[in-house]
Scaffold this active site. Structure first.
Site, short mmCIF file in Angstrom:
data_model
loop_
_atom_site.label_atom_id
_atom_site.label_comp_id
_atom_site.label_asym_id
_atom_site.label_seq_id
_atom_site.Cartn_x
_atom_site.Cartn_y
_atom_site.Cartn_z
N ASN A 141 36.69 -1.81 11.76
CA ASN A 141 37.48 -0.96 10.86
C ASN A 141 38.81 -0.68 11.58
O ASN A 141 39.07 -1.25 12.65
CB ASN A 141 36.71 0.32 10.47
CG ASN A 141 36.45 1.23 11.67
OD1 ASN A 141 37.06 1.10 12.73
ND2 ASN A 141 35.54 2.17 11.50
N GLY A 184 40.29 -1.50 0.89
CA GLY A 184 39.67 -2.83 0.87
C GLY A 184 39.57 -3.42 2.27
O GLY A 184 39.35 -2.69 3.23
N ASP A 233 18.35 9.43 11.43
CA ASP A 233 19.54 10.25 11.19
C ASP A 233 19.12 11.66 10.77
O ASP A 233 18.36 11.83 9.80
CB ASP A 233 20.40 9.62 10.08
CG ASP A 233 20.99 8.27 10.51
OD1 ASP A 233 20.91 7.94 11.71
OD2 ASP A 233 21.53 7.57 9.65
N LYS A 248 22.94 1.55 13.28
CA LYS A 248 23.80 0.48 12.73
C LYS A 248 23.05 -0.85 12.60
O LYS A 248 23.16 -1.54 11.59
CB LYS A 248 25.04 0.31 13.60
CG LYS A 248 25.95 1.52 13.53
CD LYS A 248 27.25 1.33 14.25
CE LYS A 248 27.98 2.67 14.42
NZ LYS A 248 28.24 3.38 13.18
N ALA A 289 27.05 4.51 6.82
CA ALA A 289 26.45 3.16 6.69
C ALA A 289 27.19 2.25 5.71
O ALA A 289 26.76 1.11 5.51
CB ALA A 289 24.97 3.21 6.31
N ALA A 290 28.31 2.68 5.15
CA ALA A 290 29.04 1.80 4.24
C ALA A 290 29.43 0.51 4.97
O ALA A 290 29.30 -0.60 4.44
CB ALA A 290 30.28 2.50 3.70
N GLY A 291 29.90 0.66 6.22
CA GLY A 291 30.28 -0.52 7.01
C GLY A 291 29.06 -1.41 7.28
O GLY A 291 29.17 -2.63 7.29
N ASP A 292 27.92 -0.79 7.51
CA ASP A 292 26.71 -1.58 7.79
C ASP A 292 26.29 -2.37 6.56
O ASP A 292 25.89 -3.53 6.66
CB ASP A 292 25.56 -0.64 8.21
CG ASP A 292 25.91 0.16 9.44
OD1 ASP A 292 26.68 -0.35 10.28
OD2 ASP A 292 25.43 1.30 9.58
N GLY A 330 38.87 1.05 4.67
CA GLY A 330 38.37 2.13 3.80
C GLY A 330 38.57 1.79 2.34
O GLY A 330 38.29 0.66 1.90
O1 RIB Z 1 26.75 3.35 10.75
C1 RIB Z 1 25.98 4.47 10.43
C2 RIB Z 1 24.93 4.71 11.48
O2 RIB Z 1 25.57 5.07 12.69
C3 RIB Z 1 24.00 5.86 11.18
O3 RIB Z 1 22.88 5.47 10.42
C4 RIB Z 1 23.66 6.40 12.56
O4 RIB Z 1 22.34 6.20 12.94
C5 RIB Z 1 24.64 5.72 13.52
O5 RIB Z 1 24.03 4.75 14.24
#
Ligand code: RIB
Length: 311
Positions: free
Chosen positions: A185, A226, A14, A41, A252-255, A223
Site C-alpha cells: 500500500n 484503486g 483479532d 494477514k 483485511a481488505a488488503g489481504d 485505498g
Molecule cells: O491485515 C489485517 C490483519 O492484520 C488482522 O486480521 C490482524 O490479525 C493483523 O494481522
C-alpha cells in the site's frame, strides 16, 4: 481444475472494539461491544484464496491454546490444507488488538506469539508443496529469515511469488530480487522506496525503484482510489480504479485483495482484470465487520462484478 496456492504467513485472533474514533496517545475512550474474530494477514489471505476457489496449502504456526484450536477449525471449514501448520507447545497463538473507528479505519497492534516461531527449518521438507503451487503468497508477519527461505525455495522451483510487504518493514535485496509481484500500500511502498506515495505520479516513481530491485510487476494499492499497476514484461502502466462502497471495517481488505489476486492470476487472467476481481472481493469485505468473517466467496464476488461492471 482448482489452482494451487501456497500461503506462508501469520495466524492471529483479532480482539476488536469499535470506537467513535481511533484514540490519541494517553486518551481513554468508551467503545462498543468487544468482539473476537479469526485474523492474521497470512490466514486472511489463505481464506480469501480458498473462498475465491483456490486449492490452498497454509504454512503457519499457532500456539497450543484455544485460539489456535479455533483457528485450525476455521481453516478446515474453508477446506484449507492445514498439514503444515505447526502447533507450538507452551506458546500463545498470535493476537491482534484492533480498534475500529466509525469511519471504518483501524489501528492494529499484534503480539506475534507462535508466528515468531515459524522458522526456515519448517520449510525444509516442503519442496513438493512449493513446487506444485501455481503461486506462493507471503507477507511480513512472520520472521524475515523465513520469508527469505520461502522466496529462495520458490525461485529454485520456479514457483511465482507474490509478496504483500505488510506490515511495512525494511527488506534486503536478497528477498526483493526473488519476488515476481509485489503489492504494497502507500505506506509500505514509501518504506521500501523512500518515495512518498500519494497519487499516480508518485506511485510510478516508487514502482520504478521496486523494478530496479528486479521485481517485474508492481501493484501499489491506493485505498479508495484503486491500484497503480506497473508491469515491465508488458510495459503496462495504469491506474486500475476500485469500487466505491460504504466501508464498515477496512480490516483485511488488503489481504482479501491479495488472496483473490493470486487465484485470478493462477486462473490465467490478465493483470488488469485480476486486479479488478481483487478490488471487487476487497470492496465486499469492507462492508462487513471482522477479517475472515468478511471474506466473500467467489460467487458473491462474481455477482458483484456483474452488477457493477454493467453500470
Ligand atoms: O491485515 C489485517 C490483519 O492484520 C488482522 O486480521 C490482524 O490479525 C493483523 O494481522
Amino acid at each position: 481444475m482448482m489452482k494451487k496456492i501456497v500461503v506462508v504467513g501469520s495466524s492471529n485472533t483479532d480482539l476488536i472494539i469499535k470506537v467513535p474514533e481511533i484514540p490519541r496517545p494517553g486518551e481513554t475512550l468508551l467503545g462498543g461491544e468487544f468482539m473476537t474474530f479469526p485474523g492474521g494477514k497470512g490466514a486472511n489471505q489463505a481464506v480469501a484464496a480458498a473462498r475465491a476457489g483456490g486449492d490452498v496449502v497454509f504454512i503457519a504456526a499457532v500456539g497450543d491454546d484455544p485460539y489456535g484450536e479455533e483457528a485450525l477449525k476455521g481453516y478446515r471449514l474453508d477446506k484449507i490444507n492445514t498439514e503444515n501448520i505447526k502447533i507450538c507447545k507452551g506458546v500463545p497463538s498470535g493476537i491482534a488488538m484492533i480498534t475500529i473507528s466509525e469511519k471504518g479505519e483501524n489501528a492494529i497492534t499484534v503480539a506475534s506469539g507462535a508466528n515468531a516461531l515459524l522458522s526456515p527449518a519448517d520449510l525444509e521438507e516442503l519442496n513438493e508443496v512449493f513446487y506444485e503451487a501455481d503461486y506462493m503468497l507471503i507477507q511480513l508477519e512472520t520472521p524475515l529469515e523465513t520469508v527469505q527461505k520461502a522466496v529462495e525455495l520458490c525461485n529454485k522451483l520456479k514457483t511465482r511469488v507474490i509478496l504483500n510487504p505488510a506490515p511495512a518493514a525494511e527488506l534486503s535485496d536478497k528477498i526483493l530480487e526473488k519476488v515476481g509481484i509485489i503489492t504494497p500500500n502507500e505506506t509500505e511502498a514509501e518504506s521500501l522506496t523512500g518515495v512518498i506515495v500519494s497519487d499516480e505520479l508518485s506511485a510510478a516513481e516508487a514502482a520504478d525503484v521496486l523494478h530496479d530491485f528486479g521485481i517485474e510487476t508492481v501493484i501499489i494499492t491506493l485505498g479508495a482510489s484503486g491500484a497503480y499497476l506497473s508491469d515491465r514484461a508488458t510495459s503496462t502502466r495504469s491506474m486500475v480504479p476500485g469500487f466505491s462502497v460504504q466501508a464498515v471495517d477496512t480490516t483485511a481488505a488488503g489481504d482479501v485483495f491479495n488472496g483473490q489476486l493470486a487465484v485470478s492470476l493462477a486462473e490465467g487472467r490478465e493483470l488488469e482484470r485480476a486486479i479488478v476481481e481483487a478490488h471487487a472481493a476487497a470492496a465486499l469485505s469492507v462492508q462487513k465487520l471482522g477479517a475472515q468473517s468478511s471474506i466473500p466467496r467467489r460467487e458473491e464476488t462474481n455477482y458483484f462484478l456483474n452488477r457493477n461492471l454493467k453500470q
